[in-house]
Design a protein around this motif. Structure first.
Motif, PDB file in Angstrom:
ATOM      1  N   MET A  63       0.845  -1.200   0.000  1.00 41.28           N
ATOM      2  CA  MET A  63       0.000   0.000   0.000  1.00 41.28           C
ATOM      3  C   MET A  63       0.880   1.249   0.000  1.00 41.28           C
ATOM      4  O   MET A  63       1.801   1.356   0.813  1.00 41.28           O
ATOM      5  N   SER A  64       0.638   2.178  -0.904  1.00 44.82           N
ATOM      6  CA  SER A  64       1.449   3.394  -0.991  1.00 44.82           C
ATOM      7  C   SER A  64       1.119   4.342   0.152  1.00 44.82           C
ATOM      8  O   SER A  64       0.064   4.230   0.791  1.00 44.82           O
ATOM      9  N   LYS A  65       2.022   5.279   0.423  1.00 42.63           N
ATOM     10  CA  LYS A  65       1.767   6.286   1.457  1.00 42.63           C
ATOM     11  C   LYS A  65       0.492   7.066   1.146  1.00 42.63           C
ATOM     12  O   LYS A  65      -0.303   7.362   2.040  1.00 42.63           O
ATOM     13  N   LYS A  66       0.267   7.366  -0.118  1.00 41.96           N
ATOM     14  CA  LYS A  66      -0.952   8.069  -0.516  1.00 41.96           C
ATOM     15  C   LYS A  66      -2.188   7.281  -0.105  1.00 41.96           C
ATOM     16  O   LYS A  66      -3.136   7.839   0.473  1.00 41.96           O
ATOM     17  N   ASP A  67      -2.195   5.991  -0.381  1.00 47.04           N
ATOM     18  CA  ASP A  67      -3.349   5.154  -0.054  1.00 47.04           C
ATOM     19  C   ASP A  67      -3.502   4.969   1.448  1.00 47.04           C
ATOM     20  O   ASP A  67      -4.623   4.922   1.974  1.00 47.04           O
ATOM     21  N   ILE A  68      -2.382   4.848   2.150  1.00 47.01           N
ATOM     22  CA  ILE A  68      -2.421   4.693   3.613  1.00 47.01           C
ATOM     23  C   ILE A  68      -3.057   5.914   4.265  1.00 47.01           C
ATOM     24  O   ILE A  68      -3.920   5.792   5.143  1.00 47.01           O
ATOM     25  N   ALA A  81       6.605  15.571   5.497  1.00 44.69           N
ATOM     26  CA  ALA A  81       5.140  15.620   5.449  1.00 44.69           C
ATOM     27  C   ALA A  81       4.571  14.357   4.822  1.00 44.69           C
ATOM     28  O   ALA A  81       5.050  13.896   3.784  1.00 44.69           O
ATOM     29  N   ASP A  82       3.547  13.796   5.462  1.00 44.97           N
ATOM     30  CA  ASP A  82       2.908  12.583   4.957  1.00 44.97           C
ATOM     31  C   ASP A  82       1.831  12.879   3.916  1.00 44.97           C
ATOM     32  O   ASP A  82       1.417  11.988   3.186  1.00 44.97           O
ATOM     33  N   LEU A 107       2.417  11.091  -2.716  1.00 44.99           N
ATOM     34  CA  LEU A 107       1.720  11.535  -1.512  1.00 44.99           C
ATOM     35  C   LEU A 107       0.322  12.026  -1.864  1.00 44.99           C
ATOM     36  O   LEU A 107       0.056  12.421  -3.007  1.00 44.99           O
ATOM     37  N   LEU A 108      -0.546  12.022  -0.876  1.00 44.62           N
ATOM     38  CA  LEU A 108      -1.906  12.521  -1.058  1.00 44.62           C
ATOM     39  C   LEU A 108      -1.901  14.045  -1.098  1.00 44.62           C
ATOM     40  O   LEU A 108      -1.299  14.695  -0.243  1.00 44.62           O
ATOM     41  N   TRP A 109      -2.599  14.591  -2.095  1.00 40.42           N
ATOM     42  CA  TRP A 109      -2.769  16.055  -2.241  1.00 40.42           C
ATOM     43  C   TRP A 109      -4.243  16.364  -2.072  1.00 40.42           C
ATOM     44  O   TRP A 109      -5.082  15.778  -2.760  1.00 40.42           O
ATOM     45  N   ILE A 110      -4.558  17.271  -1.141  1.00 36.11           N
ATOM     46  CA  ILE A 110      -5.950  17.651  -0.871  1.00 36.11           C
ATOM     47  C   ILE A 110      -6.106  19.147  -1.147  1.00 36.11           C
ATOM     48  O   ILE A 110      -5.865  19.982  -0.276  1.00 36.11           O
ATOM     49  N   PRO A 111      -6.485  19.522  -2.369  1.00 33.08           N
ATOM     50  CA  PRO A 111      -6.640  20.941  -2.698  1.00 33.08           C
ATOM     51  C   PRO A 111      -8.007  21.473  -2.272  1.00 33.08           C
ATOM     52  O   PRO A 111      -8.991  20.721  -2.203  1.00 33.08           O
TER      53      PRO A 111
END
Length: 220
Positions: free
Chosen positions: A1-6, A92-93, A113-117
């Protein structure tokens, strides 16, 4: 599982994303410890002051020292590539933005990584989607309201939304947002208030966080 998915999975499970900034690094650390003690496993520190980067490093050092295992620590109020690069380098996670800057989205994607705009219009939502936003922040949610999410969610079937601002710490407010179609609620000053920060009201924060998590889990 990628960091983005985690991270995305952690936000969905938690159903809420607390966020704050405070100039004092020790208070910032104690707030983080209190949130963790109450059950928070993913939260957003915000880039809202000159001390933000150094304070963020203090929080990451505590994690590196073995404190708060399993905590996913992101950074918010990121508007430029330069800001994103500095905080990604600091560990940063995930990255949260108040705007849609495609270049920040591309940089975050390169680091997986997850991006939340943050989005305020259907056009911004579409632009965010085109640049890989798995989760979109409805911002400012106090202006847009739950009705906005209800009105646009069919236009963007399958898209995950989270409001920030305009969410009160009570069952009715949180329930209304979830019924409108969000997957989680951002909680800033309604949870981590100015009084809590300035007066170090850690017991209040602990109890309010327990209440928040209980409300969210009964609704989800």
């Amino acid at each position: 599982m990628s960091k983005k998915d985690i991270v995305l999975d952690a936000i969905l499970k938690q159903g809420t994303l607390p966020l704050f900034f405070y100039k004092d690094p020790e208070v910032s650390l104690q707030i983080t410890r209190t949130l963790y003690k109450a059950g928070i496993r993913v939260f957003e520190y915000t880039n809202r002051g000159e001390a933000a980067l150094e304070n963020f490093k203090v929080l990451k050092q505590a994690l590196a020292n073995g404190e708060m295992p399993g905590l996913e620590l992101g950074i918010g109020t990121i508007k430029s590539v330069q800001e994103a690069e500095a905080f990604i380098t600091a560990g940063a996670d995930f990255i949260v933005s108040p705007i849609v800057n495609p270049e920040v989205g591309k940089l975050t994607a390169r680091h997986n990584l997850l991006w939340i705009p943050g989005c305020m219009t259907p056009t911004e939502i579409y632009l965010a989607q085109q640049n890989g936003a798995a989760l979109i922040k409805i911002f400012p949610a106090n202006i847009l309201g739950p009705e906005f999410v209800s009105s646009i969610r069919d236009l963007f079937a399958g898209q995950l939304f989270m409001p920030t601002g305009g969410v009160d710490l009570n069952h009715d407010s949180i329930s209304t947002w979830f019924k409108a179609g969000v997957c989680a609620v951002g909680m800033g000053s309604k949870l981590i208030s100015k009084n809590v920060l300035e007066n170090q009201e850690y017991d209040k924060l602990y109890n309010d966080t327990l209440k928040l998590l209980e409300i969210v889990q009964t609704i989800k």
